[in-house]
Design a protein around this motif. Structure first.
Motif, PDB file in Angstrom:
ATOM      1  N   ASP A 122     -16.348  13.121   1.983  1.00 47.90           N
ATOM      2  CA  ASP A 122     -15.413  14.033   2.649  1.00 47.90           C
ATOM      3  C   ASP A 122     -15.887  15.471   2.452  1.00 47.90           C
ATOM      4  OD1 ASP A 122     -12.260  12.251   2.042  1.00 47.90           O
ATOM      5  OD2 ASP A 122     -13.979  11.850   3.365  1.00 47.90           O
ATOM      6  N   GLY A 164      -2.421  11.705  -6.350  1.00 41.42           N
ATOM      7  CA  GLY A 164      -3.008  11.551  -5.021  1.00 41.42           C
ATOM      8  C   GLY A 164      -3.233  10.095  -4.675  1.00 41.42           C
ATOM      9  N   GLY A 165      -3.861   9.900  -3.508  1.00 40.38           N
ATOM     10  CA  GLY A 165      -4.066   8.522  -3.049  1.00 40.38           C
ATOM     11  C   GLY A 165      -2.755   7.890  -2.637  1.00 40.38           C
ATOM     12  N   ARG A 166      -1.901   8.722  -1.994  1.00 36.15           N
ATOM     13  CA  ARG A 166      -0.545   8.256  -1.665  1.00 36.15           C
ATOM     14  C   ARG A 166      -0.566   7.117  -0.639  1.00 36.15           C
ATOM     15  NH1 ARG A 166       1.099  14.293  -0.353  1.00 36.15           N
ATOM     16  NH2 ARG A 166      -1.166  14.315  -0.060  1.00 36.15           N
ATOM     17  N   VAL A 167      -1.417   7.242   0.382  1.00 34.86           N
ATOM     18  CA  VAL A 167      -1.470   6.161   1.382  1.00 34.86           C
ATOM     19  C   VAL A 167      -2.137   4.935   0.792  1.00 34.86           C
ATOM     20  CG1 VAL A 167      -2.284   5.548   3.709  1.00 34.86           C
ATOM     21  CG2 VAL A 167      -1.474   7.864   3.235  1.00 34.86           C
ATOM     22  N   LEU A 190      -9.674   3.418  -0.041  1.00 35.49           N
ATOM     23  CA  LEU A 190      -9.753   4.418   1.042  1.00 35.49           C
ATOM     24  C   LEU A 190     -10.639   5.605   0.668  1.00 35.49           C
ATOM     25  CD1 LEU A 190      -6.076   4.589   2.377  1.00 35.49           C
ATOM     26  CD2 LEU A 190      -7.920   2.986   2.967  1.00 35.49           C
ATOM     27  N   GLY A 192     -13.247   8.363   0.415  1.00 34.87           N
ATOM     28  CA  GLY A 192     -14.107   8.833   1.502  1.00 34.87           C
ATOM     29  C   GLY A 192     -15.566   8.936   1.106  1.00 34.87           C
ATOM     30  N   TYR A 210      -8.173   7.187  11.039  1.00 40.36           N
ATOM     31  CA  TYR A 210      -8.184   6.954   9.582  1.00 40.36           C
ATOM     32  C   TYR A 210      -8.234   5.471   9.232  1.00 40.36           C
ATOM     33  CZ  TYR A 210      -7.142  11.878   8.793  1.00 40.36           C
ATOM     34  OH  TYR A 210      -7.197  13.257   8.734  1.00 40.36           O
ATOM     35  N   ARG A 237     -11.566  13.160  -8.413  1.00 39.92           N
ATOM     36  CA  ARG A 237     -11.905  13.885  -7.192  1.00 39.92           C
ATOM     37  C   ARG A 237     -10.659  14.594  -6.695  1.00 39.92           C
ATOM     38  NH1 ARG A 237     -12.158  11.930  -1.003  1.00 39.92           N
ATOM     39  NH2 ARG A 237      -9.934  12.095  -1.402  1.00 39.92           N
ATOM     40  N   HIS A 239      -9.082  17.025  -3.615  1.00 40.53           N
ATOM     41  CA  HIS A 239      -9.353  17.462  -2.253  1.00 40.53           C
ATOM     42  C   HIS A 239      -8.147  18.217  -1.725  1.00 40.53           C
ATOM     43  CE1 HIS A 239      -7.226  14.029   0.044  1.00 40.53           C
ATOM     44  NE2 HIS A 239      -6.677  14.189  -1.120  1.00 40.53           N
ATOM     45  N   GLN A 242      -3.004  16.548   2.229  1.00 40.97           N
ATOM     46  CA  GLN A 242      -2.255  16.667   3.473  1.00 40.97           C
ATOM     47  C   GLN A 242      -0.759  16.530   3.202  1.00 40.97           C
ATOM     48  OE1 GLN A 242      -3.894  15.059   7.171  1.00 40.97           O
ATOM     49  NE2 GLN A 242      -5.379  13.923   5.940  1.00 40.97           N
ATOM     50  N   LEU A 247       0.382  12.311   6.428  1.00 41.21           N
ATOM     51  CA  LEU A 247       0.020  11.009   5.840  1.00 41.21           C
ATOM     52  C   LEU A 247       0.816   9.875   6.492  1.00 41.21           C
ATOM     53  CD1 LEU A 247      -0.482  11.762   2.044  1.00 41.21           C
ATOM     54  CD2 LEU A 247      -2.143  11.831   3.895  1.00 41.21           C
ATOM     55  N   ILE A 254      -3.718   3.123   9.499  1.00 39.21           N
ATOM     56  CA  ILE A 254      -4.217   2.090   8.589  1.00 39.21           C
ATOM     57  C   ILE A 254      -3.497   0.769   8.838  1.00 39.21           C
ATOM     58  CG2 ILE A 254      -4.271   1.439   6.131  1.00 39.21           C
ATOM     59  CD1 ILE A 254      -4.973   4.502   5.695  1.00 39.21           C
TER      60      ILE A 254
END
Ligand SMILES: O=c1ccn([C@@H]2O[C@H](COP(=O)(O)OP(=O)(O)O)[C@@H](O)[C@H]2O)c(=O)[nH]1
Ligand SMILES: O=C(O)[C@@H](COP(=O)(O)O)O[C@H]1O[C@H](CO)[C@@H](O)[C@H](O)[C@H]1O
Length: 331
Positions: A122, A164-167, A190, A192, A210, A237, A239, A242, A247, A254
């Motif tokens: 990413d 993070g990594g909510r989705v 997921l 990137g 996505y 990581r 980033h 969003q 999301l 997804i």
């Protein structure tokens, strides 16, 4: 977790410390390496990422490409000044109807790169470290039986180590565990940052938007089998996060990616409505604004089937998996 996955985790997990630059240089041999950064409106971060890769991995990386994915800022100019080869997504394979989204950028990158191995990262990563790319290259350069390697890492967000990594946590991981338990060993399905052998990447379809990461995992599992995958622990990581609203649209894509694979495996009926609309709400003085967005995804065929686009790679996949049935969808 399946015992097969436990065994895979033991055999196929490494970490950044296993892949110092000297080990990568030794393992590289004559294997050519392309690095691709899909970038949409990433002017704040893409320059540092390109410069860091060029500085630290110049003995590994043969070409460094940024796909400008319909940016509305000067991402392309920033990336070019930093030393990347920049291609505008819509100018690649111009005879094809241009599509939107991250997966489109990644698929088209195969047509403008030539490395035996292609690594993706990413372009919105903050405090980028070259090990985020070097780490996923390691297993592919060192082991010809590995066709695809994904990063795993902590996802710090809002001051918590894994906010993070909510989705991933709310959508992708449940779907994978329910429908593709062989993939349940991926800590960050997921993520990137990943790398694949061109001979594998050009033989699978790419979902646009996505859905691309989930689609690649499911289709590469079918093509090459679990043991062709590897996972590399790269620490953490960070980033540009969003909004929850954004999301929501990502989650919908997804889910559409998952539905498309379940339909193909005959596990569910095909959706008959080609449109995929998502209605969301925003609080305003007088109540709520209603926002409706089109979240549909499309599918690009394996690049090797696109006349004049792919460079057949010398390295065939390690398992002659079934030809991936590719239903070219309109759009
Ligand atoms: O249409 C798009 C959407 C995203 N991206 C890029 O894909 C990467 C991941 O996208 P994003 O940051 O939006 O997803 P997140 O990491 O927040 O899940 C970033 O480099 C984006 O610039 C892209 O090239 N085209
Ligand atoms: O993992 C996730 O849940 C999402 C959102 O991450 P955050 O909650 O914003 O840290 O990020 C990933 O998902 C995208 C869709 O697959 C990938 O394209 C991104 O590279 C990845 O960051």
């Amino acid at each position: 977790m399946l015992s097969e996955v436990r065994g895979w985790l033991r055999r196929r997990t490494s970490s950044a410390a296993d892949w110092p630059i000297e080990a990568l240089v030794e393992a590289k041999g004559r294997t050519t390496v392309s690095v691709v950064l899909p970038a949409r409106d990433e002017r704040e971060t893409v320059g540092d990422i390109v410069r860091t890769i060029r500085r630290d991995l110049d003995r590994i990386v043969d070409e460094l490409v940024v796909i400008d994915s319909r940016s509305r800022d000067d991402t392309a100019a920033v990336a070019a000044r930093a030393g990347a080869d920049v291609h505008a997504q819509d100018e690649i394979l111009p005879h094809l109807c241009p599509l939107h989204g991250k997966g489109e950028a990644l698929w088209k990158s195969l047509a403008v790169t030539s490395g035996d191995v292609v690594a993706f990262a990413d372009a919105d990563i903050r405090r980028f470290r070259s090990s985020l790319v070097g780490g996923v290259l390691g297993p592919l350069l060192a082991d010809p039986t590995v066709a695809y390697a994904k990063a795993c890492y902590d996802r710090p967000l809002n001051g918590t180590r894994n906010g993070g990594g909510r989705v991933t946590e709310l959508v992708a991981r449940p779907l994978i565990n329910l429908h593709w338990p062989q993939l349940a060993g991926f800590v960050q399905p997921l993520a990137g940052e990943y790398a694949g052998r061109r001979s594998a990447l050009e033989r699978v379809p790419f979902l646009t938007g996505y859905g691309v990461e989930l689609g690649l995992l499911v289709d590469l599992l079918d093509l090459a089998g679990l043991d062709a995958f590897a996972q590399v622990d790269l620490g953490a990581r960070e980033h540009r996060p969003q909004s929850t609203e954004a999301l929501g649209a990502m989650a919908a894509q997804i889910m559409l990616a998952a539905w498309s694979r379940l339909e193909r495996q005959g596990k569910i009926e095909a959706r008959h409505d080609p449109a995929a609309l998502l209605t969301q709400f925003r609080r305003v003085e007088a109540g709520h604004d209603v926002l409706t967005s089109e979240v549909g995804i499309a599918e690009r065929p394996p690049m090797i089937t696109v006349a004049g686009a792919a460079r057949p790679s010398a390295h065939a996949p390690t398992r002659a998996g079934p030809a991936v049935a590719v239903a070219r969808r309109a759009g």
